[in-house]
Structures are given as C-alpha cells and as structure tokens.
Design an enzyme around this catalytic site. Structure first.
Site, PDB file in Angstrom:
ATOM      1  N   ARG A  66       0.849  -1.197   0.000  1.00  0.00           N
ATOM      2  CA  ARG A  66       0.000   0.000   0.000  1.00  0.00           C
ATOM      3  C   ARG A  66       0.879   1.240   0.000  1.00  0.00           C
ATOM      4  O   ARG A  66       2.095   1.169   0.184  1.00  0.00           O
ATOM      5  CB  ARG A  66      -0.910   0.021   1.239  1.00  0.00           C
ATOM      6  CG  ARG A  66      -0.148   0.054   2.554  1.00  0.00           C
ATOM      7  CD  ARG A  66      -0.983   0.559   3.714  1.00  0.00           C
ATOM      8  NE  ARG A  66      -0.312   0.351   4.992  1.00  0.00           N
ATOM      9  CZ  ARG A  66       0.691   1.082   5.451  1.00  0.00           C
ATOM     10  NH1 ARG A  66       1.173   2.080   4.733  1.00  0.00           N
ATOM     11  NH2 ARG A  66       1.246   0.826   6.624  1.00  0.00           N
ATOM     12  N   GLY A  67       0.250   2.394  -0.184  1.00  0.00           N
ATOM     13  CA  GLY A  67       0.991   3.636  -0.067  1.00  0.00           C
ATOM     14  C   GLY A  67       1.248   3.973   1.399  1.00  0.00           C
ATOM     15  O   GLY A  67       0.737   3.325   2.310  1.00  0.00           O
ATOM     16  N   CYS A 164       2.581   6.783  10.454  1.00  0.00           N
ATOM     17  CA  CYS A 164       2.344   7.284   9.090  1.00  0.00           C
ATOM     18  C   CYS A 164       3.440   8.263   8.651  1.00  0.00           C
ATOM     19  O   CYS A 164       3.229   9.086   7.760  1.00  0.00           O
ATOM     20  CB  CYS A 164       0.967   7.921   8.976  1.00  0.00           C
ATOM     21  SG  CYS A 164      -0.361   6.800   9.473  1.00  0.00           S
TER      22      CYS A 164
END
Length: 214
Positions: A66-67, A164
């Site tokens: 995923r990003g 993140c």
C-alpha cells in the site's frame, strides 16, 4: 456490497488473500468489505523509511504494497479492508479517500465524538490526535487495503514508530472519549453501514467544460 467478518486473524495470510481476491476478480465480482482485527504487527508501506521505526522490539514488521509509511495494528483496533472495483465507480482517488473518511467521521459522531479530516494528510483526527488511518492500493482498476479505526486498544506500540511518517503524532481512540467503550462489533456494524452508503453513492456531478457558442 458484501460484508465479511474475519474475526482475529494474523496479518500476512489476510494480506495474501486480498491480493489473490484482487487478481482473480472480474467485472462481475461483487465488492466486499472485510472486517478484521490483527494480532500486534507493524506494516510498512511502499514508501516506508526504516528510520520511522524508532524501537525494534518483538512486534513483527511486514513490508506491504500500500501507499504510505509505517503504522500499527493490534487487538481492539477495527480494520476494514475495502475490496472494491474502482473503475466502475467513476470517482477520483481523492473522492474515494473522502468517502472513507466521511464514513469514519459519521461513525464517531454516533458516539458523540467530533472528528475531522485533514486535506494535507489522509486519516481522521480528534483534537489534533489521529484516531483512524487510511492506506490503499489500486491495481488493475481495483482497490484493496483500507482503513483502521482505533476503538479500545493498547496504544503504546504507536510510540515506537513515527505513525504514518509523522514524528510526534499522537494517537487516540474511542475508549478515550466514551465510557464504557462500545463493543468493536457495534462500531463495525455502524462503520460498514456508512461505508456501504458512501461507496454506493453516485459519482459527483462534473462541471461541463464544453464551450457554448452564441
């Protein structure tokens, strides 16, 4: 849209199943939402930088497609994987992300929690603290991975990373605002209901760029 309840599952087999589902789907494949909890695991996105993992402990780090950067999954966190056909919905990636965020915000509002999104970074926030994360992969016109909403979990492992990719980002959860905390199954029912409504909504009207000649 089919909702699949997976319960508590180890991360890697579910990740492999998402990839297989996406690879084998056809234009007629029904979209699915997979509801799951994971045992403790860090997942590192394709652009992930090793320096965002601050503490190396016994929690496994899994490199995925995923990003985004690194995040944490653990018991008490509601994870919903959005296995949907992106092409047939005729929406932009930004619109898709907004619909996921709006579903989370509506769910939290049901519990009296005021949450917002941030145009500069995906996810949902309460008082500048992150309560839900998003990470997607679009392949062959289909979407997989999805979202993670913190419900009632041990948040300590988030302090072992830059969540993140943001240093100093504080995480929060429903249990910090609602006593007693609702059961994860209740939150899942509300969230999947909102996701179904949002994802099945028609695409927004586009303003015509055609020039009118008078």
């Amino acid at each position: 849209m089919k909702v699949v309840q997976l319960g508590l599952r180890t991360y890697q087999p579910v990740f492999a199943a998402m990839q297989e589902f996406t690879a084998l789907r056809t234009a007629d494949t029904e979209d699915e939402l997979w509801v799951v909890e994971h045992p403790p695991v860090f997942t590192q996105g394709m652009a992930g930088k090793p320096e965002h993992i601050l503490v190396h402990d016994d929690i496994e780090v899994v490199q995925i497609d995923r990003g985004g950067q690194v995040t944490y999954h653990g018991p008490g966190q509601l994870v919903v994987y959005t296995l949907i056909d992106f092409k047939r919905r005729h929406i932009t990636v930004r619109e898709l992300v907004s619909r996921l965020e709006n579903s989370i915000i509506a769910t939290l509002a049901d519990y009296g929690i005021t949450a917002v999104n941030d145009p500069k970074r995906p996810g949902v926030y309460v008082n500048e603290q992150k309560i839900a994360s998003l990470g997607l992969r679009i392949k062959q016109g289909a979407v997989y991975h999805g979202l993670a909403l913190n419900v009632n979990m041990d948040l300590t492992p988030f302090t072992h990373i830059n969540p993140c990719g943001y240093a100093g980002l504080h995480m929060t959860q429903i249990a910090d605002f609602v006593k007693p905390c609702p059961e994860l199954a209740d939150v899942a029912e509300r969230l999947t209901g909102y996701l179904t409504l949002e994802l099945n909504a028609p695409p927004p009207e586009r303003k015509s760029t055609q020039k009118v000649v008078l």
